[in-house]
Design a protein around this motif. Structure first.
Motif, PDB file in Angstrom:
ATOM      1  N   GLY A  45       0.809  -1.198   0.000  1.00  0.00           N
ATOM      2  CA  GLY A  45       0.000   0.000   0.000  1.00  0.00           C
ATOM      3  C   GLY A  45       0.844   1.251   0.000  1.00  0.00           C
ATOM      4  O   GLY A  45       2.061   1.200   0.171  1.00  0.00           O
ATOM      5  N   PRO A  46       0.234   2.409  -0.151  1.00  0.00           N
ATOM      6  CA  PRO A  46       0.974   3.661  -0.307  1.00  0.00           C
ATOM      7  C   PRO A  46       1.735   4.086   0.939  1.00  0.00           C
ATOM      8  O   PRO A  46       2.670   4.865   0.848  1.00  0.00           O
ATOM      9  CB  PRO A  46      -0.132   4.674  -0.649  1.00  0.00           C
ATOM     10  CG  PRO A  46      -1.392   4.066  -0.099  1.00  0.00           C
ATOM     11  CD  PRO A  46      -1.223   2.601  -0.273  1.00  0.00           C
ATOM     12  N   ASP A  47       1.347   3.608   2.114  1.00  0.00           N
ATOM     13  CA  ASP A  47       2.003   4.039   3.339  1.00  0.00           C
ATOM     14  C   ASP A  47       2.947   2.971   3.889  1.00  0.00           C
ATOM     15  O   ASP A  47       3.394   3.066   5.017  1.00  0.00           O
ATOM     16  CB  ASP A  47       0.961   4.389   4.402  1.00  0.00           C
ATOM     17  CG  ASP A  47       0.099   5.558   3.974  1.00  0.00           C
ATOM     18  OD1 ASP A  47      -1.109   5.502   4.253  1.00  0.00           O
ATOM     19  OD2 ASP A  47       0.630   6.501   3.362  1.00  0.00           O
ATOM     20  N   LYS A  48       3.230   1.951   3.094  1.00  0.00           N
ATOM     21  CA  LYS A  48       4.068   0.865   3.567  1.00  0.00           C
ATOM     22  C   LYS A  48       5.276   0.681   2.667  1.00  0.00           C
ATOM     23  O   LYS A  48       5.208   0.885   1.459  1.00  0.00           O
ATOM     24  CB  LYS A  48       3.268  -0.454   3.608  1.00  0.00           C
ATOM     25  CG  LYS A  48       2.159  -0.487   4.647  1.00  0.00           C
ATOM     26  CD  LYS A  48       2.732  -0.631   6.052  1.00  0.00           C
ATOM     27  CE  LYS A  48       1.624  -0.791   7.079  1.00  0.00           C
ATOM     28  NZ  LYS A  48       2.165  -0.949   8.435  1.00  0.00           N
ATOM     29  N   GLY A  49       6.392   0.286   3.284  1.00  0.00           N
ATOM     30  CA  GLY A  49       7.554  -0.102   2.512  1.00  0.00           C
ATOM     31  C   GLY A  49       7.569  -1.608   2.366  1.00  0.00           C
ATOM     32  O   GLY A  49       6.801  -2.326   2.998  1.00  0.00           O
ATOM     33  N   LEU A  50       8.443  -2.098   1.533  1.00  0.00           N
ATOM     34  CA  LEU A  50       8.569  -3.529   1.326  1.00  0.00           C
ATOM     35  C   LEU A  50       9.263  -4.150   2.531  1.00  0.00           C
ATOM     36  O   LEU A  50      10.364  -3.744   2.902  1.00  0.00           O
ATOM     37  CB  LEU A  50       9.376  -3.800   0.052  1.00  0.00           C
ATOM     38  CG  LEU A  50       9.588  -5.267  -0.320  1.00  0.00           C
ATOM     39  CD1 LEU A  50       8.253  -5.921  -0.675  1.00  0.00           C
ATOM     40  CD2 LEU A  50      10.563  -5.369  -1.489  1.00  0.00           C
ATOM     41  N   VAL A  51       8.625  -5.130   3.138  1.00  0.00           N
ATOM     42  CA  VAL A  51       9.214  -5.792   4.297  1.00  0.00           C
ATOM     43  C   VAL A  51      10.376  -6.663   3.843  1.00  0.00           C
ATOM     44  O   VAL A  51      10.269  -7.431   2.887  1.00  0.00           O
ATOM     45  CB  VAL A  51       8.166  -6.647   5.037  1.00  0.00           C
ATOM     46  CG1 VAL A  51       8.820  -7.468   6.144  1.00  0.00           C
ATOM     47  CG2 VAL A  51       7.075  -5.762   5.608  1.00  0.00           C
ATOM     48  N   SER A  52      11.508  -6.511   4.519  1.00  0.00           N
ATOM     49  CA  SER A  52      12.695  -7.298   4.198  1.00  0.00           C
ATOM     50  C   SER A  52      13.529  -7.425   5.465  1.00  0.00           C
ATOM     51  O   SER A  52      13.201  -6.849   6.505  1.00  0.00           O
ATOM     52  CB  SER A  52      13.514  -6.613   3.095  1.00  0.00           C
ATOM     53  OG  SER A  52      14.062  -5.393   3.582  1.00  0.00           O
TER      54      SER A  52
END
Length: 475
Positions: A45-52
């Motif tokens: 979504g627009p308020d989330k970064g890619l989890v890594s």
């Protein structure tokens, strides 16, 4: 000692103390690097970064971070340095508030559902952690413990923390507060004054009283204390109880035992010992009516031989301390028949940092705390605040520490495994306040030691009736 909260393992303590003899200026190298995986906002979504692995909480680039810091003994320059580094790495825009009025400024925000993303909840005007936890106002920080360390991604954050940190920050079995500062508690004195007077560091309570008597003869107080904040004199009272009665006496108080105070001769002996200082006129005149900084400044002016405090004292008094004062830490001297040695000290995790449950940027708050637990940010804190953190081997070698901090490090090394720390002030804030109030009355000679014991036990018994108390227990 394991992870029960009594203290550190001997190996960790010795390694940490050796490393902390010197501190280097941090390079901030990794802080300015880009986080791989943090730039793609399409996955969540627009308020989330890619989890890594590099971005375990899915923090998006850009955005805002709202940070509130208790501007007390440690100041807040360290946090400003942290925020600048965080903004550079993540492209965030941090807002910073440094204040001592935590409750006045933050309670309305919690009530309104718009708390900050990171809060250093501390000081005399803090919002009690147990109160926030019971109101479901604090985020569960367990994901932080399970996140990879920035220094070694193959290690979880929980494996980089000094033993006892997690228990100290847990409420009802849930980890909600990162107590970041490794604090040493006890008495403090001026090496210069002692050298001039020919006084020797006391190891027994009788030796302590003898120096207080000599100080009185010299026209100065034996003991100053921060009268308006009886939290400080309780350092002496509670340490005497723990050292005389051993760890079982301390655990009985934390576990709300029906004989924690009443029926415990070690507790009565400790209170009577402190009261003897009052009865014999060894208190610095006027100290009962002074704030912490007023008493501490008078002590810096050689108006008293001793003062109780935690290891934030040196940084808090930087501007008031003469260059040749030679600040020294002293473990609380022993009563006759004590079970713990003189070198035993109260030491552990303090200074709570929390991420509110309703934080607008919870991912940012969690990532901020994760970065706090890196060696570079731990070094920044040690440099700026002259204190240790709960990160194992958390400071780079290099620059010499100030005298008081050096003295505290030496005390940690000398204590070895003989460290202890009370949990009741975090678990039962009302009980803590009632015991402090009793100490205020004691130091003013409005009550006697046996009445103090009675009031302290009543506070314990009241706390034991709280349904949430069953979730707090130390073995």
């Amino acid at each position: 000692m394991g992870s029960t909260g009594e203290g550190l393992g001997r190996r960790d303590l010795i390694k940490r103390s050796a490393a902390l003899g010197l501190i280097a200026v941090p390079t901030m190298s990794f802080l300015s690097a880009c986080a791989s995986g943090g730039g793609d906002t399409s996955a969540n979504g627009p308020d989330k970064g890619l989890v890594s692995k590099e971005n375990p909480f899915g923090l998006a680039k850009g955005g805002k971070l709202d940070v509130v810091i208790f501007k007390g003994g440690f100041g807040d320059d360290y946090a400003k340095a942290w925020e600048a580094a965080f903004d550079k790495k993540w492209g965030t825009t941090s807002s910073h508030l440094g204040t001592q009025e935590i409750a006045a400024k933050l309670q309305p925000r919690f009530n309104g559902g718009n708390p900050p993303d990171v809060l250093n909840d501390s000081g005399a005007q803090m919002i009690k952690i147990d109160v926030l936890a019971k109101g479901n106002q604090l985020a569960d920080l367990t994901p932080l413990l399970d996140a990879p360390s920035l220094d070694d991604p193959n290690k979880k954050i929980r494996d980089t923390l000094i033993a006892g940190t997690v228990q100290q920050g847990s409420q009802g079995g849930k980890f909600v507060a990162l107590n970041y500062v490794y604090t040493v508690f006890g008495l403090w004195y001026s090496g210069k004054l002692f050298k001039e007077k020919g006084w020797t560091e006391p190891k027994t309570w009788d030796e302590f009283l003898a120096i207080c008597a000599k100080a009185k003869e010299a026209g100065i107080g034996g003991l100053a204390h921060q009268g308006k904040y009886p939290y400080y004199i309780n350092v002496v009272i509670m340490d005497l109880i723990a050292k005389k009665g051993g760890l079982e006496a301390m655990k009985a108080i934390d576990n709300l035992a029906p004989n924690a105070f009443e029926g415990n001769p070690d507790a009565l002996a400790a209170v009577e010992a402190v009261y003897e200082v009052v009865e014999k006129g060894y208190l610095m005149p006027g100290t009962n009516g002074l704030t912490h900084t007023e008493s501490q400044t008078a002590w810096n002016q050689y108006k008293a031989a001793f003062i109780p405090s935690g290891s934030w004292l040196e940084n808090e008094q930087l501007k008031q301390t003469p260059d040749d004062f030679d600040m020294k830490f002293l473990p609380v001297p022993l009563l006759a028949g004590s079970k713990l040695p003189f070198t035993a000290i109260r030491a552990g995790a303090n200074e709570a940092f929390v991420v509110p449950e309703k934080a607008a940027n919870k991912a940012g708050g969690l990532e901020f705390l994760r970065t706090m637990l890196s060696r570079e940010w731990s070094t920044v804190f040690a440099q700026q605040a002259n204190s240790l953190t709960v990160v194992k081997d958390g400071v780079d070698p290099g620059v010499k520490l100030r005298p008081g901090t050096q003295s505290a490090v030496a005390a940690v090394k000398a204590a070895g495994a003989d460290t202890f720390n009370y949990l009741y002030p975090d678990w039962y804030s009302e009980m803590d306040t009632e015991i402090q109030n009793a100490s205020n009355e004691l130091m003013a000679q409005r009550i006697q030691p046996k009445e103090w014991i009675k009031r302290a036990q009543a506070a314990v018994d009241k706390a034991a009736k709280d349904p949430s108390a069953k979730n707090n227990h130390r073995s």
